[in-house]
Design a protein around this motif. Structure first.
Motif, short mmCIF file in Angstrom:
data_model
loop_
_atom_site.label_atom_id
_atom_site.label_comp_id
_atom_site.label_asym_id
_atom_site.label_seq_id
_atom_site.Cartn_x
_atom_site.Cartn_y
_atom_site.Cartn_z
N THR A 152 0.80 -1.23 0.00
CA THR A 152 0.00 0.00 0.00
C THR A 152 0.83 1.28 0.00
O THR A 152 0.29 2.35 -0.28
CB THR A 152 -0.94 0.04 1.22
N THR A 153 2.12 1.20 0.29
CA THR A 153 2.96 2.39 0.38
C THR A 153 3.84 2.53 -0.85
O THR A 153 4.04 1.57 -1.61
CB THR A 153 3.84 2.35 1.64
N GLY A 154 4.41 3.74 -1.04
CA GLY A 154 5.25 3.98 -2.20
C GLY A 154 4.45 3.76 -3.48
O GLY A 154 3.30 4.18 -3.58
N ARG A 155 5.06 3.10 -4.47
CA ARG A 155 4.28 2.66 -5.62
C ARG A 155 3.56 1.39 -5.21
O ARG A 155 4.20 0.38 -4.91
CB ARG A 155 5.19 2.38 -6.83
N PRO A 156 2.23 1.38 -5.16
CA PRO A 156 1.52 0.17 -4.74
C PRO A 156 1.86 -1.01 -5.65
O PRO A 156 2.26 -0.84 -6.81
CB PRO A 156 0.04 0.55 -4.87
N GLY A 157 1.68 -2.21 -5.13
CA GLY A 157 1.99 -3.40 -5.92
C GLY A 157 1.51 -4.66 -5.25
O GLY A 157 0.86 -4.63 -4.21
N ALA A 158 1.85 -5.78 -5.84
CA ALA A 158 1.39 -7.09 -5.35
C ALA A 158 2.39 -7.67 -4.37
O ALA A 158 3.61 -7.50 -4.50
CB ALA A 158 1.19 -8.04 -6.51
N SER A 308 5.52 8.27 -8.56
CA SER A 308 5.87 7.79 -7.22
C SER A 308 7.03 6.80 -7.26
O SER A 308 7.57 6.45 -6.21
CB SER A 308 4.65 7.13 -6.57
N ASP A 309 7.39 6.35 -8.46
CA ASP A 309 8.49 5.40 -8.62
C ASP A 309 9.70 6.13 -9.20
O ASP A 309 9.67 6.56 -10.36
CB ASP A 309 8.06 4.26 -9.54
N PRO A 310 10.79 6.26 -8.46
CA PRO A 310 11.94 7.02 -8.98
C PRO A 310 12.58 6.38 -10.19
O PRO A 310 13.23 7.07 -10.99
CB PRO A 310 12.91 7.04 -7.78
N MET A 311 12.41 5.07 -10.38
CA MET A 311 13.04 4.40 -11.51
C MET A 311 12.33 4.70 -12.83
O MET A 311 12.91 4.51 -13.90
CB MET A 311 13.07 2.89 -11.27
N VAL A 312 11.11 5.17 -12.77
CA VAL A 312 10.36 5.49 -13.98
C VAL A 312 10.84 6.81 -14.58
O VAL A 312 10.96 6.95 -15.80
CB VAL A 312 8.85 5.56 -13.66
#
Length: 561
Positions: A152-158, A308-312
């Motif tokens: 739920t935090t940062g870039r959300p994901g599975a 929200s994702d620095p790698m993007v």
């Protein structure tokens, strides 16, 4: 001991503590202790038994998208763990938080060749944001909390948790069973923007002549609708979206440009992007489809990138201003900064109107065509005329996705369109529509698929009937894997190889499951049948004998000569 519970019971209580109200899954031998705990305890969690673990994952994905709460799916060891993977990777790459729980053989059996043994942690590692095996029952509550925090935090994901059989039967201290309420919804613990970067972005936008914003899924996930609308109105800024970004702004808004890119864009929308002097990417990866393989926008444009994702940020375009933060918080800060400045109008209303006029001129003629097989445009037009503004449409890849992306105009901002844009697996829409319906039962939900997709998922019609879900399914029936055939048509000299299959009577298949169904061959009958299907108080299916993609005017740029 009165202060102890089994690992299976603790898992149920931890899900309950995190506000889980619904989960989707399929039973197996290794799941017996968990299912027994679900049966014994008073927890208030509705468990929906699916017919395939893939679809449990897809249901959890769409449930999360429409509720803003993590979706939960579960399955057994072995084949169950491998079958659930497509739903997990689609959610993870789409920044949608789901928790996949796969039960496992006992830790004491590892290496002894027990049935269904595999290294689940290794299997899920490259496909999830976070995953672990709950080998130590004393750590079980903390690990589940970590899973919810991660997804739920940062870039959300599975996230994924393997739950061994012996851990399910071991004892857990009930005092360790608690949850952090902040992780019951997403995005949690939002990151704010660097204010110096916000000022730099404001300077570029205030001085631009023909700026444009391109929104990916980020503004939808962060519910940045109001802030985005404020920014657009303040600058007279045209707002384009990716397919995943649809819903960031109402597409009937005079500043909405619609979808850009190779799937759903057209020459008029591309021209607006190409003419822009400043490009503001918001929660958008600027990937191959959105940018038509990085040709639009061209390299050398002034780029502002919020994600929200620095790698993007900066992965595909040299970036003038990078803001790694939550989309809503960043747009609110940007609006506040621009309110202190004198800004230039970007002429967005005129540019957006011209693009829509160009697109609609072609669409309206095709939508009204009396030709058979039925043109996909006619289906889009009929649905737009009938569905309420708050209806949810879930579209599979193939025929549905480009047509809904290009031509269905969403009349309100929000999550009303769902499609699996990360990996594009066929068979997603039917199950995802079920998850969406469970999450938002008060609105009409429509699942749209090709007949190739129907073959992947029709077993879940039994689940729809068992739960009496009033979902309407629409099948574009053209007896081919249309996307591939269109690619062979446009790029490989019309050498059609192994893409056609026999026609199925989808209506009869649906009726065998107990679904009310119709077949439509004449476009003059389409609106009346769709109206009956939408109004029916149970599950329905409409089999549309439709024009194949390689013969259609599909809004996919790589097929246009």
């Amino acid at each position: 001991m009165k202060n102890e519970m089994t690992g299976a019971e603790a898992t149920v209580r931890m899900l309950q503590a995190h506000g889980v109200e619904t989960m989707f899954g399929l039973c197996g031998d290794t799941t017996l202790p968990f299912y027994d705990a679900m049966a014994k305890l008073d927890h208030g969690i509705k468990h929906i038994l699916t017919r395939d673990e893939r679809h449990a994952g897809y249901m959890a994905d769409a449930y999360a998208r429409v509720t803003g709460k993590p979706g939960v799916c579960e399955g057994p060891s072995g084949g169950g763990a491998t079958y659930i993977l497509p739903g997990v990777v689609e959610a993870n790459e789409s920044s949608v938080p789901i928790l996949a729980i796969t039960t496992d053989v006992a830790t004491t059996s590892r290496g002894k060749y027990p049935l269904t043994e595999l290294d689940q942690v290794a299997l899920f590692r490259p496909l999830t944001k976070w995953n672990a095996s709950l080998d130590d029952a004393t750590r079980l509550p903390a690990m589940i909390r970590a899973a919810f925090r991660a997804m739920t935090t940062g870039r959300p994901g599975a996230t994924h948790l393997a739950l061994p059989f012996d851990t399910q039967k071991a004892f857990v201290d009930s005092g360790e069973v608690w949850a952090d309420a902040r992780h019951q919804s997403f995005p949690a613990e939002r990151a704010g923007p660097d204010l110096d970067a916000v000022k730099e972005a404001a300077t570029l936008l205030a001085g631009a002549k023909s700026a444009i914003a391109v929104c990916g899924g980020g503004p939808v996930i962060s519910c940045a609708f109001d802030a985005l609308k404020q920014l657009a109105d303040m600058l007279d800024l045209p707002i384009a979206t990716t397919v995943s970004g649809q819903g960031a702004i109402a597409e009937t808004d005079p500043l909405a440009l619609g979808v850009v890119g190779s799937n759903g864009g057209n020459p008029a929308t591309r021209a607006v992007v190409d003419a822009a002097d400043v490009i503001l990417f918001i929660g958008c990866r600027a990937g191959s489809v959105t940018t038509e393989r990085w040709r639009s926008p061209a390299k050398g444009k002034t780029i502002i990138h919020i994600d929200s994702d620095p790698m993007v940020i900066g992965a595909n375009y040299q970036t003038e201003v990078a803001i790694c933060a939550d989309a809503r918080l960043t747009l609110e800060a940007l609006v506040a900064e621009l309110e202190t400045r004198q800004v230039s109008s970007q002429g967005g209303r005129g540019r957006a109107a011209a693009a829509w006029d160009s697109k609609l001129a072609e669409f309206n003629a095709l939508a009204a065509s009396p030709d058979t097989p039925i043109k996909p445009e006619a289906v889009i037009a009929a649905l737009m005329a009938q569905l309420d503004d708050d209806a949810i449409v879930v579209a599979d890849p193939g025929t549905p996705c480009p047509y809904f992306s290009a031509h269905y105009r969403w009349r309100k901002a929000g999550r009303n369109f769902i499609t699996n844009r990360a990996h594009g697996a066929l068979g997603y829409a039917l199950a995802a529509s079920m998850g969406a319906h469970v999450g938002r039962p008060s609105v009409k939900t429509v699942a749209v698929m090709g007949d190739g997709s129907f073959g992947f998922c029709c077993g879940e019609l039994e689940t729809i009937v068992r739960h009496k879900m009033p979902i309407t399914s629409i099948v574009f029936s053209n007896a081919t894997f249309g996307w591939i055939k269109a690619g062979q048509d446009s790029g490989f000299g019309k050498r059609y190889y192994n893409v056609d299959f026999g026609r199925t009577d989808h209506a009869k298949v649906a009726e065998a499951f107990g679904v009310k169904a119709w077949t439509v061959r004449d476009p003059a009958q389409l609106a009346a049948v769709l109206k009956k299907a939408s109004a029916h108080d149970g599950p329905t299916l409409v089999d549309v004998i439709s024009q194949p993609l390689h013969e259609a005017a599909a809004p996919v740029s790589e097929w246009v000569a």
